[in-house]
Write a protein that holds these residues in place. Structure first.
Motif, PDB file in Angstrom:
ATOM      1  N   SER A 249      -0.904  19.379   2.658  1.00 47.03           N
ATOM      2  CA  SER A 249      -0.908  20.819   2.999  1.00 47.03           C
ATOM      3  C   SER A 249      -1.877  21.615   2.047  1.00 47.03           C
ATOM      4  O   SER A 249      -2.582  22.284   2.578  1.00 47.03           O
ATOM      5  CB  SER A 249       0.559  21.164   2.537  1.00 47.03           C
TER       6      SER A 249
ATOM      7  N   LEU B 292       2.967  14.892   1.485  1.00 50.19           N
ATOM      8  CA  LEU B 292       2.969  16.068   2.491  1.00 50.19           C
ATOM      9  C   LEU B 292       2.427  17.245   1.304  1.00 50.19           C
ATOM     10  O   LEU B 292       1.579  18.017   2.236  1.00 50.19           O
ATOM     11  CB  LEU B 292       4.181  16.289   3.138  1.00 50.19           C
TER      12      LEU B 292
ATOM     13  N   ILE C 272       5.506  22.680   3.045  1.00 54.31           N
ATOM     14  CA  ILE C 272       5.375  21.687   3.982  1.00 54.31           C
ATOM     15  C   ILE C 272       5.256  22.272   5.303  1.00 54.31           C
ATOM     16  O   ILE C 272       4.445  21.687   5.850  1.00 54.31           O
ATOM     17  CB  ILE C 272       6.527  20.617   3.574  1.00 54.31           C
TER      18      ILE C 272
END
Length: 412
Positions: free
Chosen positions: A271, A267, A22
Motif C-alpha cells: 500500500s 499489504l 489496506i
C-alpha cells in the motif's frame, strides 16, 4: 507489582486503522497501479566500461580476415579468396606490450594494427565491443583495455542518459575492472532505436574511443510476466512454510495469528509503495521478504511469552494473560525495532538509488512489523479465545487452561 498495560483496549482501533490503510492501498493499486521497475517489465540491459582504445585494426585485401579476442589471446583468422586459410594465434603470454601485439598482428598480409595508446598488457587482456563485427575491413576494429584510473561514477553515466525515461544505472565489477549496468524500459519495436540513441549519448559524453559495450540483452514481456508470477509464488510459499512452522511450535490459532500479522505487514508495504509510486523492483521484493522474516521473529517471541505465562501467571481470563505477555515483551520489541531502524535510516539518508528505496521500504516494514506483532496478532488470538478462562488448581503456581463450556488442550 509491575503495571500491566491494557493493550486489548486498543485492538478494535488498531484493526480499523489497518483495515482503512489496506483498503486505501488496494484502491490505489487498482486505480493507479504499481510502478513496476525494470526487473518486472520488458526492457534493454547493457553493460559498458569506460576504457581506453589501444589498437585499431584494419584489413585491405581480397580475403576474409576476422579477429577473435579472448581472455587468453588474439586469433587472426584468414580465409577466402587470395589467401591460404590459416589462423595466427597470439597468446598474451608471448607479448608484454601493445606494440609487441601490434607487431605480430601486422605480420598477416594486408592487416594493419595502429597503436592508439602504448600500455603494458593487463592480466585479463584486451576486449572489444560486444556485437561488433569481427570481420576486418577499412573501418577499424577497436581493441580496448580497462582504464584502472577511471573516476567516472554511476551518477555521471546516469546524467548522460537523463533524456531517456525509465533508466537505471549501477556499478558492477571490481574497482580495477569497474563497469556499469544500464537498464532501460523499452518495447521490442523501439529497442534498436533507443539502444542506438543511448549509445550515442554515451559516446557524446565520454568519447567514442572510451565507451565499450561488453554485453547487450533484451528482456521480453513474457520473461517479465514470469518473474512477477514467480515472485507471487515465492511470497505465498513463504507464508505457507511459516504457518507450518508456527503450527508445529504453537497451537493452530497462534500460527494463524502469526501469518495474519505478516500478511498485514506485506499489504501495508505494498500500500505504501502504491501511495508514493515507489519503483517496485527485485530490491523492493527483497525488502518485503526481509520484513516477513523480521515480523515472524518478533511475533514468535510474543507468542512464546504468552505460552509460558499461561502456565505461571495467575489470571481469570485469557485477556489478562495476553496483556501481561505483551507488557513483558514491549521493551524488547521497541529496543529491537529502534536498533534495526538506526542502521536502516543510515542507509536511507546516506545512499541513493535502489538501496535508498530498499531502506525506505524497510523503515515502513519495521514499524508495521512491531505494530502488527502486538496489535494484529494479539487481536486475532483474543478474538479466537475470548470465551476461554482459567481456574487455579491444587498447585497455586500452575494454571489449568479450559474453555468456558468444553475443555480444550493446553497450548503446546
Amino acid at each position: 507489582m509491575k503495571k500491566v498495560i491494557q493493550f486489548s483496549k486498543f485492538f478494535p482501533c488498531a484493526v480499523i486503522l489497518s483495515a482503512v490503510i489496506i483498503i486505501a492501498g488496494i484502491a490505489s493499486t487498482a486505480t493507479r497501479g504499481i510502478n513496476f521497475g525494470l526487473d518486472f517489465k520488458p526492457g534493454m540491459i547493457e553493460e559498458i566500461k569506460i576504457a581506453d582504445t589501444v589498437l585499431e585494426v584494419t584489413y585491405n585485401g581480397t580475403a576474409t580476415v576476422s579477429l577473435d579476442v579472448s581472455e587468453n589471446g588474439v586469433d587472426v583468422v584468414v580465409s577466402g579468396i587470395g589467401e591460404e586459410n590459416r589462423t595466427e594465434s597470439i597468446p598474451y603470454s608471448s607479448v608484454e606490450t601493445v606494440s609487441e601485439l601490434a607487431a605480430k598482428i601486422n605480420t598477416v598480409n594486408g592487416v594493419s594494427a595502429h597503436i592508439k595508446k602504448e600500455v603494458v598488457l593487463p592480466r585479463n587482456g584486451l576486449f572489444v565491443t560486444s556485437g561488433a563485427s569481427k570481420n576486418l575491413g577499412e573501418n577499424p576494429l577497436r581493441l580496448f583495455v580497462a582504464d584502472e584510473n577511471s573516476t567516472v561514477t554511476a551518477d555521471e553515466v546516469r546524467d548522460s542518459l537523463k533524456d531517456f525515461a525509465n533508466v537505471d544505472v549501477k556499478e558492477i565489477g571490481s574497482e580495477s575492472e569497474k563497469g556499469f549496468q544500464i537498464r532501460m524500459g523499452v518495447t521490442g519495436e523501439e529497442s534498436k532505436n533507443v539502444q542506438a540513441e543511448a549509445n550515442k549519448a554515451l559516446t557524446d559524453k565520454f568519447g567514442v574511443e572510451k565507451i565499450v559495450i561488453t554485453k547487450s540483452d533484451f528482456i521480453g514481456a513474457q520473461f517479465s510476466q514470469t518473474l512477477i508470477r514467480d515472485s507471487i509464488i515465492l511470497v505465498l510459499a513463504t507464508l505457507v512454510l511459516i504457518f507450518i512452522y508456527s503450527a508445529i511450535r504453537f497451537h493452530w490459532d497462534f500460527a494463524l495469528a502469526a501469518v495474519i500479522a505478516i500478511i498485514h505487514d506485506s499489504l501495508i508495504m505494498v500500500s505504501f509503495i502504491s501511495f508514493i509510486q515507489m519503483e517496485f523492483s527485485t530490491t523492493t521484493l527483497a525488502a518485503i521478504l526481509t520484513i516477513i522474516g523480521y515480523s515472524i521473529n518478533a511475533t514468535v517471541v510474543i507468542l512464546d511469552r504468552v505460552r509460558s505465562d499461561i502456565k505461571v501467571v495467575e489470571a481469570k481470563t485469557f485477556k489478562e494473560i495476553l496483556n501481561s505477555a505483551l507488557t513483558s515483551t514491549l521493551s524488547r520489541s521497541i529496543i529491537t525495532t529502534l536498533t534495526t531502524l538506526f542502521a536502516v535510516l543510515a542507509l536511507f539518508f546516506f545512499t541513493t538509488g535502489t538501496i535508498h528505496d530498499f531502506s525506505l521500504a524497510l523503515t515502513v516494514g519495521l514499524i508495521s512489523g512491531c505494530y502488527s506483532s502486538i496489535f494484529i496478532a494479539g487481536a486475532f488470538i483474543l478474538a479466537v479465545r475470548k470465551n476461554q478462562k482459567f481456574q487455579t488448581v491444587s498447585n497455586p503456581n500452575v494454571i489449568q487452561f479450559r474453555a468456558e463450556e468444553d475443555e480444550v488442550d493446553d497450548v503446546d
